[in-house]
Each structure stands twice: as structure tokens, then as C-alpha cells.
Scaffold this motif. Structure first.
Motif, PDB file in Angstrom:
ATOM      1  N   ALA A 198       0.811  -1.227   0.050  1.00  0.00           N
ATOM      2  CA  ALA A 198       0.057  -0.016   0.123  1.00  0.00           C
ATOM      3  C   ALA A 198       0.783   1.309   0.245  1.00  0.00           C
ATOM      4  O   ALA A 198       1.977   1.285   0.558  1.00  0.00           O
ATOM      5  CB  ALA A 198      -0.979   0.158   1.046  1.00  0.00           C
ATOM      6  N   GLY A 228      -1.519   3.358   4.148  1.00  0.00           N
ATOM      7  CA  GLY A 228      -1.975   2.164   4.801  1.00  0.00           C
ATOM      8  C   GLY A 228      -2.674   2.807   6.039  1.00  0.00           C
ATOM      9  O   GLY A 228      -2.177   3.559   6.645  1.00  0.00           O
ATOM     10  N   VAL A 271      -4.794   1.633   9.615  1.00  0.00           N
ATOM     11  CA  VAL A 271      -5.491   0.426  10.508  1.00  0.00           C
ATOM     12  C   VAL A 271      -6.759   1.007  10.902  1.00  0.00           C
ATOM     13  O   VAL A 271      -6.620   1.842  12.076  1.00  0.00           O
ATOM     14  CB  VAL A 271      -4.274   0.075  11.439  1.00  0.00           C
ATOM     15  N   LYS A 305       6.347   3.262  -1.406  1.00  0.00           N
ATOM     16  CA  LYS A 305       5.533   2.463  -0.510  1.00  0.00           C
ATOM     17  C   LYS A 305       5.569   2.848   0.582  1.00  0.00           C
ATOM     18  O   LYS A 305       6.680   3.125   1.407  1.00  0.00           O
ATOM     19  CB  LYS A 305       5.912   0.947  -0.914  1.00  0.00           C
ATOM     20  N   GLN A 306       4.441   2.750   1.453  1.00  0.00           N
ATOM     21  CA  GLN A 306       4.368   3.011   2.813  1.00  0.00           C
ATOM     22  C   GLN A 306       4.960   2.157   3.515  1.00  0.00           C
ATOM     23  O   GLN A 306       4.199   1.021   3.587  1.00  0.00           O
ATOM     24  CB  GLN A 306       2.937   3.682   3.078  1.00  0.00           C
ATOM     25  N   ALA A 317       5.224   2.558   7.308  1.00  0.00           N
ATOM     26  CA  ALA A 317       4.617   2.709   8.457  1.00  0.00           C
ATOM     27  C   ALA A 317       2.873   2.781   7.932  1.00  0.00           C
ATOM     28  O   ALA A 317       2.939   3.266   6.926  1.00  0.00           O
ATOM     29  CB  ALA A 317       5.104   3.899   9.123  1.00  0.00           C
ATOM     30  N   THR A 318       2.266   2.376   9.030  1.00  0.00           N
ATOM     31  CA  THR A 318       0.636   2.446   8.773  1.00  0.00           C
ATOM     32  C   THR A 318      -0.030   3.481   9.768  1.00  0.00           C
ATOM     33  O   THR A 318       0.752   3.438  10.899  1.00  0.00           O
ATOM     34  CB  THR A 318       0.173   1.027   8.820  1.00  0.00           C
ATOM     35  N   TYR A 319      -0.871   4.060   9.371  1.00  0.00           N
ATOM     36  CA  TYR A 319      -1.467   4.872  10.459  1.00  0.00           C
ATOM     37  C   TYR A 319      -2.373   4.306  10.872  1.00  0.00           C
ATOM     38  O   TYR A 319      -3.257   3.433  10.678  1.00  0.00           O
ATOM     39  CB  TYR A 319      -1.934   6.131   9.598  1.00  0.00           C
ATOM     40  N   GLU A 320      -2.484   4.373  12.437  1.00  0.00           N
ATOM     41  CA  GLU A 320      -3.562   3.858  13.418  1.00  0.00           C
ATOM     42  C   GLU A 320      -4.430   5.190  13.420  1.00  0.00           C
ATOM     43  O   GLU A 320      -4.300   5.936  14.543  1.00  0.00           O
ATOM     44  CB  GLU A 320      -3.234   3.030  14.603  1.00  0.00           C
ATOM     45  N   LEU A 321      -5.873   5.197  13.009  1.00  0.00           N
ATOM     46  CA  LEU A 321      -6.412   6.295  13.313  1.00  0.00           C
ATOM     47  C   LEU A 321      -8.054   5.775  13.165  1.00  0.00           C
ATOM     48  O   LEU A 321      -8.297   4.520  12.980  1.00  0.00           O
ATOM     49  CB  LEU A 321      -6.392   7.243  11.929  1.00  0.00           C
ATOM     50  N   ALA A 350      -9.205   8.776   9.440  1.00  0.00           N
ATOM     51  CA  ALA A 350      -8.538   8.160   8.396  1.00  0.00           C
ATOM     52  C   ALA A 350      -9.355   8.894   6.856  1.00  0.00           C
ATOM     53  O   ALA A 350      -8.388   9.063   6.133  1.00  0.00           O
ATOM     54  CB  ALA A 350      -8.935   6.808   8.646  1.00  0.00           C
ATOM     55  N   LEU A 392      -7.590  11.867   6.035  1.00  0.00           N
ATOM     56  CA  LEU A 392      -6.193  11.733   5.378  1.00  0.00           C
ATOM     57  C   LEU A 392      -6.203  11.045   4.047  1.00  0.00           C
ATOM     58  O   LEU A 392      -5.483  11.489   3.164  1.00  0.00           O
ATOM     59  CB  LEU A 392      -5.587  10.813   6.439  1.00  0.00           C
ATOM     60  N   ILE A 393      -7.078  10.158   4.046  1.00  0.00           N
ATOM     61  CA  ILE A 393      -7.043   9.649   2.295  1.00  0.00           C
ATOM     62  C   ILE A 393      -7.438  10.697   1.463  1.00  0.00           C
ATOM     63  O   ILE A 393      -7.058  10.881   0.377  1.00  0.00           O
ATOM     64  CB  ILE A 393      -8.387   8.386   2.298  1.00  0.00           C
TER      65      ILE A 393
END
Lengths: 321, 259
Positions: free
Chosen positions: A302, A305, A307, B233-234, B236-240, B245, B248-249
Motif C-alpha cells: 500500500a 495504509g 489501520v 510504498k508506505q 509505516a501504517t497509520y492507526e486512526l 482516516a 487523510l485519504i
């Protein structure tokens, strides 16, 4: 000497297409660097009143050819009209939308004007001397090439719709509107339009979609996903489990046993990303993944990404867009 | 009626992979195929041949190995095949390529020229219309259906939001969409027959063309630089929460002009 950046402003049924406004926006940026003017070409029948819109979106001059021979798009009359104007005004560059009209017209013109043409550009830059640098994807998007056309004018380019940014319209902008009459060679008008039929978009093939809202196990309600896809001009696809569950038709399945897709934007909602699924979508240009499991393999491919609960994010996106 | 189909041998781009270490294209071992739109154009020609007795020639420009593509076309049912090959042709952009192919078509003569809409390696869709201009004949692009009715072609021409039915007298040039025609398989009789056929070479000396108009010298466009696709490519992923979310998208996609 060749001067100014000309933009072919495509209209259909008298409606200026958004790609034309995008081209005026990028042309204005380029013309500022090279110290030139943006000249819009407005061709059609009963379209002269659209000139003010083109000025508002960045045109300094609008050349209007309002002629019944241009009522429907047919290659030869459009080519003759632009050829005459190009020979009279000697443009430095000429931009077209990379649509089924622009990609028919521009190559014909380039051969008639004996100059170069670069197809489907996604980036345009210019230097102070007016040399255009045209960047485009090749090899199915695996490679980007920057093309120049140093010794021939106009430097011609078709530009991919939806990539360039249009200006905020300013209806107080001043521009010159010049009406042109064309000396037609009607002996060349040998293509007859028997009929023209507008089509409602039928079921879109997911492998041709520019944007896919793809859903997996984490999505329970597909109506919200469908709404989002419609709003974004895309279509819904799915991972295998939703197809096996009978929620989605097989022709919308992405992955090894389904279709291989490479849209500009791929949303993976609630899809964990089994290798069979990844094989079908990892070449997408931009991938947004939303999944509650932060160790899901989908996050490895992705670009963005997140969560979170996919169903809830879809709902919020629908509120926002 | 004589039909010339222009085909191109292309690498199967769906099989091209990026070397993750060097970030370059891995072209080794990528199979070559007849460009899909061109194969559909050949299918149109072969159907016209069956329905109204046309003679179908195929032409390609490329290195010697492009003969493989021509042999496949013969095995599908084309009558004659011509390979435009010469060092003087190398380095041609679309305009120079169209000049060379048009000169060959002039030499061979054709009532109808059929091309694919575009090739999957270059994706330009330019050579067809440019050939038509050099030949001074009308073009119809994006064809999803081609029929021969009362001495003229009747073509369904696709746009994004509509279609036109066009009637065009011959000589003319049509570019065909692969989605509309499923190419036939090679048949055993023609596979055997093509073995007996010659693929005729056409070189610089066989055509009337100004050397200034072909090859690198005759190409107005030049490749200044190339780059492979950058994978940002990311990791880290965001926990939101859902609301953040979504924001941000939307912000990210807008910033990249993707929506």
C-alpha cells in the motif's frame, strides 16, 4: 518565430470538457515561465458563447471557429481548421486532451504540420526559451520517459485527463476573442456520420476502471462502497471471499483466479492481501489499504495504509466526498 | 479488395517486472507477442476476406526477429507478409515510422489499411493516423465494428460517452479496438501453408522515402531521459479513527490529483 501555447479546448454538445480546463491551467503555468500567452482553440457549432469560460480558466486569447462543419467531431474538418490557424499564428506548443478525440486529431495534425507529437503525457515542464519537456509513462506504466521536440514547431502533446490542475475560474479576467473563418477543402470531407448515439455507461470492466473500490471480508455492506465508487467515478471490485459468499459477481473478482487490474487508484477495504490477491492488483498506481489487522500483508504494497475499520472509513468518506 | 494490416511485435508488458534492487526493468525472458489491438485488426481483415473475398497482406517494421509475428499472422490466414527492416529505419519516432510504413503501403497498394488502435509498449495510438495523412486517405480510429457494405466501409467508432456510425469510401485507414474482436487461433492448414511462404523483406532501397525523414534524423521527438516508476510504498501504517482516516485519504489523493 513560433510563439505561444495553444490549447485545443474540446467540447461535446457545446459543453467544454474538463480536460480542456485542466490544459488551460497547466498552459498558464508554462506560459508564465516562458513568457508567452495561452491561446485557446474553440471549435464547434454554436459554441462561441463558451469563450468567456475559457478566459476565466486561463486563456489570454480565444480563437473561435464556429462553423456547422464542426458540429460533430470528424477528423478532417477539425484538422483543416487547426492547420489553418497553426500556419497563420505559428504556435510554439499545442496541447490536446488524451481523449478519443484528441488522440485521433493530434496525430493527424502532427503529420500534416510535419512536427513531433508526444502521447498521453502526465507531466509538462518548460524552460525560459520555450522548450517543452513532456513526460509520459511507457511499457504499461513501468517506465517514464521525458520527450523533447527541439527543432520542430509546434511542440505537440496529448495530456492525460485528470492529471493537470485547473485554475480557480476568474470571470473578471480579460482576454481577447478572435473569430476565425476557415477556407474549407470540402473535397476531403469523405467520412459521413450516419448516426451518433450517446451511451449510458454500461457495466464497467474492472480491468479498465481508473479507480477501484475493492472490498474484502472486512466490508459487510456493499451499498456504501457502491456509493463511494459512484461518487469517485470508479467501480466496485472484490476479493475472492466476497465472490465465494455470493455478494459480488465473479467478473468483479481481483486476483489470480479473477482479473488483474492496474487502476490509477486502488482502494483495498477490509482485504488482508493474500498473495493471490496481491498478484492481481500490486501494479496499481496508487494503493490505499484500510484494515483492522495491522500485520495484514496488504500494507506491504500500500502507498497509504490505515489501520481502522473499513466499513466505518467508507461511511466517513461518503460524508466527506 | 486489398487489405494491408499493420502489426507490431511487442514485449508482453504485463509480464515485465521491476528489479526491486536496481529499480530497472527486467526485460530478459519477457515473451514477444503480436500487439493485441493489431491482432484484432488482423481478425477484422480475415473476416472481411471471408465475407467479401479480400486479399490480406500483413506488414511490420522491426528487426529480423519480428518475422515470428508475421508467421503467426500467416498461420491465422493472411496471404502475404512483409518485413520492413533496415538499419536506416532504426531510431524512428512515430512520425518517421509512419513515413516508412506509408511508403511501403504506397508500393504494395491497398484499398483498406487496418491498424490496431495502439501498441501496449508505446501506447501512443499515433502511427495509424499519421500513416493515413501521409497516404492522403481518411482515417477512422477506435473502431469496434467494421463492415463492408455497398462498396464502402461502415464503421462503429467509439468515444468515451458515445459512438458514431460512419460510412467511409475506400481507400481509407481504420484503427481497431482489441476489445471488440476476438482473434482466431492459428489453424493447422495455415500453419503448414505458412511454412512454404516467404516473408518478403522491404528495405530502404525498396521504398521511395527521403532519408532525412526517417530514423533518428527524421524523428522530431527525442527521448531526453527515462526513469523507472518510483515506489513510494508506505512502510509505516497509520492507526486512526474512521473520521481522521477518511480525511487523510481524501487529502492525500487530492494532493496527488488522483481524485
Amino acid at each position: 518565430m513560433a510563439k505561444n501555447i495553444f490549447v485545443f479546448c474540446e467540447q461535446r454538445d457545446g459543453e467544454i470538457q474538463s480536460v480542456a480546463l485542466e490544459l488551460l491551467g497547466v498552459a498558464k503555468q508554462l506560459a508564465t515561465v516562458s513568457g508567452e500567452q495561452v491561446c485557446a482553440l474553440l471549435l464547434g457549432s454554436n459554441v462561441a458563447d463558451k469563450a468567456s469560460q475559457l478566459v476565466a480558466y486561463g486563456a489570454d486569447v480565444v480563437y473561435v471557429v464556429d462553423d456547422v462543419n464542426l458540429a460533430q467531431f470528424v477528423t478532417e474538418p477539425y484538422t483543416q481548421a487547426i492547420t489553418q490557424i497553426a500556419r497563420e499564428y505559428q504556435p510554439n506548443a499545442m496541447l490536446f486532451g488524451a481523449t478519443s478525440i484528441g488522440r485521433d486529431l493530434a496525430p493527424r495534425l502532427s503529420a500534416r504540420l510535419k512536427t513531433g507529437l508526444t502521447a498521453d503525457c502526465t507531466q509538462l515542464e518548460i524552460d525560459q526559451d520555450g522548450n517543452l519537456f513532456m513526460t509520459r509513462p511507457a511499457f504499461g506504466g513501468n517506465l517514464f520517459a521525458t520527450i523533447v521536440c527541439p527543432e520542430h514547431k509546434p511542440q505537440m502533446s496529448t495530456v492525460r485527463p485528470g492529471v493537470m490542475k485547473m485554475m480557480e475560474p476568474d470571470y473578471n479576467r480579460q482576454g481577447e476573442v478572435v473569430s476565425k473563418t476557415i477556407a474549407w477543402d470540402k473535397s476531403k470531407f469523405v467520412v459521413e456520420v450516419v448516426e451518433e448515439v450517446k451511451e449510458v455507461q454500461t457495466v464497467e470492466k474492472i480491468e479498465e476502471a481508473k479507480l477501484l473500490v475493492s472490498c474484502g471480508r472486512g466490508v459487510k455492506d456493499l451499498t456504501e462502497a457502491q456509493n463511494l465508487a459512484t461518487k469517485l467515478g470508479g467501480t466496485v471490485s472484490a476479493s475472492r471471499c466476497l465472490v465465494d459468499a455470493g455478494m459480488v459477481d465473479h467478473n468483479r473478482q481481483v486476483g489470480q483466479t479473477g482479473k488483474t487490474v492496474r487502476p490509477q487508484v486502488y482502494f483495498a477495504f477490509g482485504i488482508s492481501g493474500a498473495i493471490q490477491h496481491l498478484a492481481g492488483m500490486e501494479e496499481s498506481e496508487y494503493i490505499v489499504a484500510v484494515n483492522t489487522d495491522k500485520s495484514a500483508p496488504i500494507f506491504k504494497v500500500a502507498n497509504l495504509g490505515i489501520v481502522a475499520d473499513a466499513q466505518a472509513v467508507i461511511k466517513q468518506l461518503n460524508k466527506l466526498i | 479488395m486489398k487489405i494491408i494490416v499493420c502489426i507490431k511485435q511487442v514485449p508482453n508488458t504485463t509480464e515485465i517486472k521491476i528489479d526491486p534492487v536496481t529499480n530497472t526493468l527486467k526485460r530478459d525472458g519477457v515473451p514477444s507477442i503480436i500487439n493485441p489491438d493489431d491482432k484484432a485488426a488482423l481478425e477484422v481483415a480475415l473476416q472481411l476476406k471471408e465475407n467479401c473475398g479480400a486479399h490480406v497482406d500483413v506488414v511490420t517494421m522491426g528487426p529480423q526477429q519480428a518475422e515470428v509475428a508475421l508467421r503467426e499472422a500467416l498461420a491465422m490466414g493472411a496471404d502475404n507478409a512483409y518485413l520492413l527492416t533496415d538499419r536506416a529505419f532504426a531510431g524512428s519516432d512515430t512520425l518517421a515510422t509512419s513515413t516508412i510504413i506509408a511508403s511501403a503501403i504506397k508500393k504494395l497498394g491497398a484499398d483498406v489499411v487496418l491498424c490496431g488502435r495502439q501498441a501496449i509498449d508505446g501506447d501512443t495510438a499515433q502511427v495509424g493516423p499519421q500513416i493515413a495523412e501521409h497516404l492522403d486517405i481518411p482515417q477512422v480510429t477506435y473502431a469496434s465494428q467494421v463492415d463492408y457494405v455497398d462498396g464502402a466501409l461502415v464503421v462503429k467508432r467509439q468515444f468515451e460517452d458515445r459512438y458514431q456510425t460512419l460510412r467511409v469510401a475506400t481507400p481509407c485507414l481504420v484503427t481497431v479496438l482489441s476489445s471488440a474482436y476476438k482473434p482466431r487461433y492459428m489453424n493447422v492448414a495455415d500453419i503448414v501453408a505458412q511454412d512454404q511462404k516467404q516473408v518478403e523483406a522491404i528495405t530502404f532501397n525498396d521504398v521511395v522515402v527521403n532519408p532525412e525523414d526517417i530514423g533518428l534524423k527524421g524523428s522530431p521527438t527525442k527521448v531526453k531521459s527515462t526513469a523507472t516508476k518510483q515506489f513510494d510504498k508506505q512502510i509505516a501504517t497509520y492507526e486512526l479513527g474512521a473520521e481522521e482516516a477518511a480525511k487523510l485519504i481524501v487529502d492525500t489523493l487530492k494532493q496527488k490529483h488522483l481524485i
